[in-house]
Design a protein around this motif. Structure first.
Motif, PDB file in Angstrom:
ATOM      1  N   ARG A 163      -2.707  -5.511   8.831  1.00 13.68           N
ATOM      2  CA  ARG A 163      -3.202  -6.653   8.069  1.00 13.68           C
ATOM      3  C   ARG A 163      -2.156  -7.140   7.070  1.00 13.68           C
ATOM      4  NH1 ARG A 163      -8.438  -3.366   6.386  1.00 13.68           N
ATOM      5  NH2 ARG A 163      -6.708  -1.860   6.193  1.00 13.68           N
ATOM      6  N   VAL A 164      -1.441  -6.221   6.438  1.00 12.05           N
ATOM      7  CA  VAL A 164      -0.373  -6.613   5.524  1.00 12.05           C
ATOM      8  C   VAL A 164       0.782  -7.231   6.306  1.00 12.05           C
ATOM      9  CG1 VAL A 164       1.291  -5.796   3.818  1.00 12.05           C
ATOM     10  CG2 VAL A 164      -1.038  -4.889   3.816  1.00 12.05           C
ATOM     11  N   SER A 165       1.091  -6.656   7.472  1.00 11.57           N
ATOM     12  CA  SER A 165       2.147  -7.227   8.316  1.00 11.57           C
ATOM     13  C   SER A 165       1.809  -8.652   8.729  1.00 11.57           C
ATOM     14  CB  SER A 165       2.340  -6.364   9.572  1.00 11.57           C
ATOM     15  OG  SER A 165       2.815  -5.087   9.245  1.00 11.57           O
ATOM     16  N   ALA A 166       0.543  -8.884   9.093  1.00  6.87           N
ATOM     17  CA  ALA A 166       0.111 -10.227   9.487  1.00  6.87           C
ATOM     18  C   ALA A 166       0.195 -11.182   8.305  1.00  6.87           C
ATOM     19  CB  ALA A 166      -1.316 -10.170  10.033  1.00  6.87           C
ATOM     20  N   CYS A 167      -0.132 -10.678   7.133  1.00  7.03           N
ATOM     21  CA  CYS A 167      -0.067 -11.484   5.913  1.00  7.03           C
ATOM     22  C   CYS A 167       1.381 -11.887   5.615  1.00  7.03           C
ATOM     23  CB  CYS A 167      -0.658 -10.678   4.759  1.00  7.03           C
ATOM     24  SG  CYS A 167      -0.847 -11.595   3.230  1.00  7.03           S
ATOM     25  N   ASN A 181      -2.362 -18.261  -1.465  1.00  6.39           N
ATOM     26  CA  ASN A 181      -2.895 -17.417  -2.530  1.00  6.39           C
ATOM     27  C   ASN A 181      -3.689 -16.280  -1.901  1.00  6.39           C
ATOM     28  OD1 ASN A 181      -5.641 -18.394  -2.029  1.00  6.39           O
ATOM     29  ND2 ASN A 181      -4.976 -20.261  -3.078  1.00  6.39           N
ATOM     30  N   ARG A 182      -4.143 -15.357  -2.698  1.00  5.22           N
ATOM     31  CA  ARG A 182      -4.778 -14.164  -2.149  1.00  5.22           C
ATOM     32  C   ARG A 182      -6.117 -14.469  -1.476  1.00  5.22           C
ATOM     33  NH1 ARG A 182      -7.141 -10.242  -6.833  1.00  5.22           N
ATOM     34  NH2 ARG A 182      -8.646 -11.690  -7.738  1.00  5.22           N
ATOM     35  N   ALA A 183      -6.835 -15.515  -1.962  1.00  2.45           N
ATOM     36  CA  ALA A 183      -8.101 -15.869  -1.325  1.00  2.45           C
ATOM     37  C   ALA A 183      -7.859 -16.403   0.086  1.00  2.45           C
ATOM     38  CB  ALA A 183      -8.834 -16.900  -2.168  1.00  2.45           C
ATOM     39  N   VAL A 189      -6.823 -12.425   7.067  1.00  2.00           N
ATOM     40  CA  VAL A 189      -6.772 -11.044   7.582  1.00  2.00           C
ATOM     41  C   VAL A 189      -8.090 -10.302   7.358  1.00  2.00           C
ATOM     42  CG1 VAL A 189      -4.272 -10.883   7.366  1.00  2.00           C
ATOM     43  CG2 VAL A 189      -5.709 -10.223   5.429  1.00  2.00           C
ATOM     44  N   HIS A 190      -9.131 -11.072   6.995  1.00  2.22           N
ATOM     45  CA  HIS A 190     -10.491 -10.526   6.865  1.00  2.22           C
ATOM     46  C   HIS A 190     -10.581  -9.425   5.808  1.00  2.22           C
ATOM     47  CE1 HIS A 190     -11.215 -12.849  10.481  1.00  2.22           C
ATOM     48  NE2 HIS A 190     -10.255 -12.170  11.108  1.00  2.22           N
ATOM     49  N   LEU A 191      -9.985  -9.713   4.654  1.00  2.00           N
ATOM     50  CA  LEU A 191     -10.075  -8.809   3.508  1.00  2.00           C
ATOM     51  C   LEU A 191     -10.479  -9.616   2.282  1.00  2.00           C
ATOM     52  CD1 LEU A 191      -6.804  -6.673   3.886  1.00  2.00           C
ATOM     53  CD2 LEU A 191      -9.139  -5.848   4.237  1.00  2.00           C
ATOM     54  N   SER A 192     -11.156  -8.970   1.349  1.00  2.00           N
ATOM     55  CA  SER A 192     -11.456  -9.644   0.092  1.00  2.00           C
ATOM     56  C   SER A 192     -10.148  -9.829  -0.679  1.00  2.00           C
ATOM     57  CB  SER A 192     -12.435  -8.817  -0.737  1.00  2.00           C
ATOM     58  OG  SER A 192     -11.806  -7.631  -1.201  1.00  2.00           O
ATOM     59  N   PRO A 193     -10.080 -10.820  -1.564  1.00  3.51           N
ATOM     60  CA  PRO A 193      -8.844 -11.033  -2.339  1.00  3.51           C
ATOM     61  C   PRO A 193      -8.396  -9.793  -3.101  1.00  3.51           C
ATOM     62  CG  PRO A 193     -10.289 -12.919  -2.573  1.00  3.51           C
ATOM     63  CD  PRO A 193     -11.073 -11.885  -1.832  1.00  3.51           C
ATOM     64  N   SER A 194      -9.343  -9.083  -3.724  1.00  3.58           N
ATOM     65  CA  SER A 194      -8.967  -7.900  -4.506  1.00  3.58           C
ATOM     66  C   SER A 194      -8.476  -6.771  -3.603  1.00  3.58           C
ATOM     67  CB  SER A 194     -10.150  -7.418  -5.348  1.00  3.58           C
ATOM     68  OG  SER A 194     -11.264  -7.109  -4.531  1.00  3.58           O
ATOM     69  N   ARG A 195      -9.126  -6.605  -2.448  1.00  2.00           N
ATOM     70  CA  ARG A 195      -8.707  -5.550  -1.513  1.00  2.00           C
ATOM     71  C   ARG A 195      -7.318  -5.850  -0.948  1.00  2.00           C
ATOM     72  NH1 ARG A 195      -7.651  -0.682  -0.219  1.00  2.00           N
ATOM     73  NH2 ARG A 195      -7.699  -0.214   2.025  1.00  2.00           N
ATOM     74  N   LEU A 196      -7.074  -7.114  -0.617  1.00  2.66           N
ATOM     75  CA  LEU A 196      -5.754  -7.489  -0.101  1.00  2.66           C
ATOM     76  C   LEU A 196      -4.684  -7.244  -1.152  1.00  2.66           C
ATOM     77  CD1 LEU A 196      -3.827  -8.739   1.929  1.00  2.66           C
ATOM     78  CD2 LEU A 196      -4.470 -11.003   1.050  1.00  2.66           C
ATOM     79  N   THR A 207       3.621  -7.170  -6.082  1.00  2.00           N
ATOM     80  CA  THR A 207       2.376  -7.919  -5.997  1.00  2.00           C
ATOM     81  C   THR A 207       2.503  -9.029  -4.959  1.00  2.00           C
ATOM     82  OG1 THR A 207       2.970  -9.546  -7.689  1.00  2.00           O
ATOM     83  CG2 THR A 207       1.953  -7.486  -8.453  1.00  2.00           C
ATOM     84  N   LEU A 208       1.364  -9.484  -4.486  1.00  2.23           N
ATOM     85  CA  LEU A 208       1.339 -10.559  -3.504  1.00  2.23           C
ATOM     86  C   LEU A 208       1.964 -11.832  -4.077  1.00  2.23           C
ATOM     87  CD1 LEU A 208       0.424 -11.604  -0.752  1.00  2.23           C
ATOM     88  CD2 LEU A 208      -1.845 -12.007  -1.722  1.00  2.23           C
ATOM     89  N   GLN A 209       1.632 -12.154  -5.314  1.00  2.00           N
ATOM     90  CA  GLN A 209       2.181 -13.356  -5.934  1.00  2.00           C
ATOM     91  C   GLN A 209       3.699 -13.276  -6.066  1.00  2.00           C
ATOM     92  OE1 GLN A 209       1.306 -13.958 -10.081  1.00  2.00           O
ATOM     93  NE2 GLN A 209       1.481 -16.175  -9.931  1.00  2.00           N
ATOM     94  N   ASN A 210       4.211 -12.129  -6.522  1.00  2.00           N
ATOM     95  CA  ASN A 210       5.657 -11.987  -6.664  1.00  2.00           C
ATOM     96  C   ASN A 210       6.363 -12.058  -5.322  1.00  2.00           C
ATOM     97  OD1 ASN A 210       5.605 -11.826  -9.415  1.00  2.00           O
ATOM     98  ND2 ASN A 210       5.946  -9.627  -9.543  1.00  2.00           N
ATOM     99  N   TYR A 211       5.720 -11.535  -4.286  1.00  4.50           N
ATOM    100  CA  TYR A 211       6.326 -11.589  -2.944  1.00  4.50           C
ATOM    101  C   TYR A 211       6.452 -13.040  -2.480  1.00  4.50           C
ATOM    102  CZ  TYR A 211       7.239 -10.775   1.973  1.00  4.50           C
ATOM    103  OH  TYR A 211       7.813 -10.792   3.223  1.00  4.50           O
TER     104      TYR A 211
END
Length: 269
Positions: A163-167, A181-183, A189-196, A207-211
């Motif tokens: 799921r992270v690879s797909a993201c 954004n995370r939402a 990838v069928h994950l909640s924003p906080s879980r992702l 972090t996702l934002q920094n990436y």
């Protein structure tokens, strides 16, 4: 005084003022940043800069700071390393740099430096995950030949979760999508924003934002270099929605304003 002489003196005065202004501006311009390498495929970037000054920043890649002349002071958290000749900084370390008549070479490496422990690429005392201060002799060891060797090292991040690879794949293919954004990505990838967010940082170390910011910055600089366009237009192509957005992101990752660090009038390639 006759009118024509008055006009002549006025023109002369304006010319003198203009020359003084231009001279002052030239003296105020930053010293050129020389780009040695910018390889997004191998994740190796190298720059030369005189008078290095970088405010507090962090980036999701390792940094090798080499002081070719002068010294620098590096601050990381509550630690201060004064008058050093070089250091190795792990990814995601919040730090600032103040030069003392310093001419520096900076390597940004999207590489897993843990893989070099016990090799001749790093001093024997090197330990990944910690800041390492380099002696003058050790700094001299870091040359273009060694930089070539770093290109063959494993990538910084090995992601085991599909799921992270797909993201990551979606981010790289859709940087121009300003709504990243995370939402949005979580839904993909069928994950909640906080879980992702939690899973992404666990897998990548950032972090996702920094990436997303990091990938957009690399894309913008690469587009500017490869397409010969100015950096702001390249930033739009990379998904930044205006100059202020791009400037904030650049300062967050590099600690300097893009107009002073990367400008077609002062950058040398």
């Amino acid at each position: 005084m006759e009118p024509r002489f008055k006009r002549g003196f006025l023109c002369l005065g304006k010319w003198v003022i203009l020359q003084i202004a231009l001279s002052t501006r030239r003296q105020a311009l930053p010293n050129p940043m020389i780009l040695k390498r910018f390889d997004t495929d191998k994740g190796v970037y190298a720059f030369l800069e005189e008078g290095l000054e970088a405010a507090v920043h962090q980036h999701p890649a390792a940094e090798v700071l080499l002081v070719r002349s002068g010294t620098v002071t590096v601050r990381a958290g509550e630690q201060e390393y004064a008058d050093i000749k070089g250091c190795v900084l792990p990814p995601n370390i919040v730090h600032s740099v103040q030069g003392q008549n310093a001419y520096c070479e900076i390597w940004i490496l999207e590489k897993n430096l843990a893989s070099v422990e016990g090799q001749d690429l790093m001093p024997p005392t090197y330990s990944s995950g910690a800041i390492m201060i380099l002696s003058e002799e050790e700094t001299a060891h870091y040359d273009d030949t060694l930089l070539e060797k770093f290109q063959s090292l494993p990538a910084l991040t090995v992601v085991n979760d599909q799921r992270v690879s797909a993201c990551i794949k979606f981010i790289k293919e859709n940087l121009v999508e300003t709504a990243l954004n995370r939402a949005m990505l979580g839904a993909k990838v069928h994950l909640s924003p906080s879980r992702l967010s939690h899973l992404f940082k666990t897998q990548t170390g950032t972090t996702l934002q920094n990436y997303i910011i990091w990938e957009r910055l690399k894309c913008a600089i690469s587009c500017s270099l490869n397409q010969g366009i100015n950096l702001l237009n390249a930033a739009y192509q990379a998904g930044f929605y205006d100059a202020a957005h791009f400037s904030r992101a650049f300062q967050k990752m590099f600690g300097v304003n893009p107009s002073s660090a990367y400008n077609s009038s002062i950058l040398q390639i």
